[in-house]
Scaffold this motif. Sequence first.
Motif, PDB file in Angstrom:
ATOM      1  N   THR A 269      -1.965  -0.015  63.177  1.00  0.00           N
ATOM      2  CA  THR A 269      -3.268   0.655  63.196  1.00  0.00           C
ATOM      3  C   THR A 269      -3.179   2.129  63.593  1.00  0.00           C
ATOM      4  OG1 THR A 269      -3.640  -0.067  65.487  1.00  0.00           O
ATOM      5  CG2 THR A 269      -4.471  -1.504  63.730  1.00  0.00           C
ATOM      6  N   SER A 270      -1.981   2.621  63.883  1.00  0.00           N
ATOM      7  CA  SER A 270      -1.837   4.028  64.259  1.00  0.00           C
ATOM      8  C   SER A 270      -2.186   4.937  63.087  1.00  0.00           C
ATOM      9  CB  SER A 270      -0.403   4.316  64.706  1.00  0.00           C
ATOM     10  OG  SER A 270      -0.071   3.617  65.875  1.00  0.00           O
ATOM     11  N   ASP A 271      -2.784   6.084  63.404  1.00  0.00           N
ATOM     12  CA  ASP A 271      -3.085   7.032  62.339  1.00  0.00           C
ATOM     13  C   ASP A 271      -1.861   7.900  62.058  1.00  0.00           C
ATOM     14  OD1 ASP A 271      -2.963   8.724  64.492  1.00  0.00           O
ATOM     15  OD2 ASP A 271      -5.045   9.382  64.393  1.00  0.00           O
TER      16      ASP A 271
ATOM     17  N   PRO B  57       4.801   3.950  58.040  1.00  0.00           N
ATOM     18  CA  PRO B  57       4.019   5.191  58.088  1.00  0.00           C
ATOM     19  C   PRO B  57       4.719   6.395  57.489  1.00  0.00           C
ATOM     20  CG  PRO B  57       4.684   4.471  60.292  1.00  0.00           C
ATOM     21  CD  PRO B  57       4.939   3.335  59.370  1.00  0.00           C
ATOM     22  N   VAL B  58       6.045   6.491  57.634  1.00  0.00           N
ATOM     23  CA  VAL B  58       6.750   7.643  57.056  1.00  0.00           C
ATOM     24  C   VAL B  58       6.674   7.599  55.539  1.00  0.00           C
ATOM     25  CG1 VAL B  58       8.978   8.795  56.804  1.00  0.00           C
ATOM     26  CG2 VAL B  58       8.289   7.903  59.040  1.00  0.00           C
TER      27      VAL B  58
ATOM     28  N   GLY C 168       3.509  13.080  65.547  1.00  0.00           N
ATOM     29  CA  GLY C 168       2.876  12.008  66.299  1.00  0.00           C
ATOM     30  C   GLY C 168       3.697  10.738  66.385  1.00  0.00           C
ATOM     31  N   SER C 169       3.001   9.621  66.587  1.00  0.00           N
ATOM     32  CA  SER C 169       3.656   8.341  66.844  1.00  0.00           C
ATOM     33  C   SER C 169       4.487   7.849  65.661  1.00  0.00           C
ATOM     34  CB  SER C 169       2.608   7.286  67.208  1.00  0.00           C
ATOM     35  OG  SER C 169       1.665   7.118  66.161  1.00  0.00           O
TER      36      SER C 169
ATOM     37  N   VAL D  50      -5.849   9.016  58.542  1.00  0.00           N
ATOM     38  CA  VAL D  50      -4.998  10.208  58.517  1.00  0.00           C
ATOM     39  C   VAL D  50      -5.752  11.370  59.140  1.00  0.00           C
ATOM     40  CG1 VAL D  50      -3.691  11.826  57.080  1.00  0.00           C
ATOM     41  CG2 VAL D  50      -3.880   9.420  56.395  1.00  0.00           C
ATOM     42  N   GLU D  51      -5.077  12.071  60.066  1.00  0.00           N
ATOM     43  CA  GLU D  51      -5.595  13.322  60.623  1.00  0.00           C
ATOM     44  C   GLU D  51      -4.815  14.460  59.980  1.00  0.00           C
ATOM     45  OE1 GLU D  51      -8.061  13.830  62.625  1.00  0.00           O
ATOM     46  OE2 GLU D  51      -8.484  11.826  63.414  1.00  0.00           O
ATOM     47  N   LEU D  52      -5.518  15.269  59.190  1.00  0.00           N
ATOM     48  CA  LEU D  52      -4.887  16.394  58.510  1.00  0.00           C
ATOM     49  C   LEU D  52      -5.128  17.689  59.286  1.00  0.00           C
ATOM     50  CD1 LEU D  52      -5.854  15.789  54.764  1.00  0.00           C
ATOM     51  CD2 LEU D  52      -3.620  15.412  55.815  1.00  0.00           C
ATOM     52  N   PHE D  53      -4.074  18.468  59.445  1.00  0.00           N
ATOM     53  CA  PHE D  53      -4.154  19.791  60.059  1.00  0.00           C
ATOM     54  C   PHE D  53      -3.667  20.777  58.997  1.00  0.00           C
ATOM     55  CE2 PHE D  53      -3.570  16.583  63.238  1.00  0.00           C
ATOM     56  CZ  PHE D  53      -4.389  16.958  64.296  1.00  0.00           C
TER      57      PHE D  53
END
Length: 256
Positions: free
Chosen positions: A43-45, A11-12, A33-34, A70-73
Amino acid sequence: MSHDADAQNHPVQQARRLAAELFPDALGVVLSGSAVSGLATTTSDLDVVVLIEDGGETRRETLRFEGRLVELFVHTQAGLAELFAADTASRRGVMQRMYAEGLILSERDGTASRIKQRAEEALRRGPDALYPDAVESRRYSLTDALDDLGDAGDPVERLTIAGVVLSVATDLLCDHRRAWVGGGKWLPRRLREADPEHARALLDGYRRLCEKGEPEELTEAATSVLTLIGGPLREGYARTWYVTAEPRASAAPTGI
């Protein structure tokens, strides 16, 4: 899957490629996050915070990148100031924690590093205390919920009331310890951070009620929290609502 493929799908590494591809001109990109805590699964976002130039749009967006959700802020510096203020007022510190605990993927002129330091300092200070009338209102709500829990005969009602007991007791305890609160999976996490001993009693009692239908342990744990705050509140509680606008006149004809 080969070692190289595993590394590519880490993920990184995926977040780094996303930052380079979608936000090459960002003032800062932070992965939170995780994926940073080491708890991510296949399966983690990805929770990605993106700081952009003022004049852009502060928003939240969900997309899929290389097959991963992906959750974008995304926010400007002015937008970030408002988000920090809102998260402080809610006593959740969500954006502060994303910066403080996140991994900086890219930045310009040390901007993300400075915000990360500000966020760390804010988390250490903790949230502002609730106003006394808000504490009183929560004491009354928890007392009332505990009374209902003792009277509940329906198993579904008992479970619903138990959720209220856990939520309000957590809110009161976190305020008492000047600790940040959380919702969903973050409720037990923040509760354990605030007060490990009371957290254990509340969560064990809640789990026992859910598994066995037995409310006694949760009732005892929540009553212990109430004792810290000033005890149960029933007789003598009063609350005033102040009307800020006159009601609209009825559109129906009068005299009928």
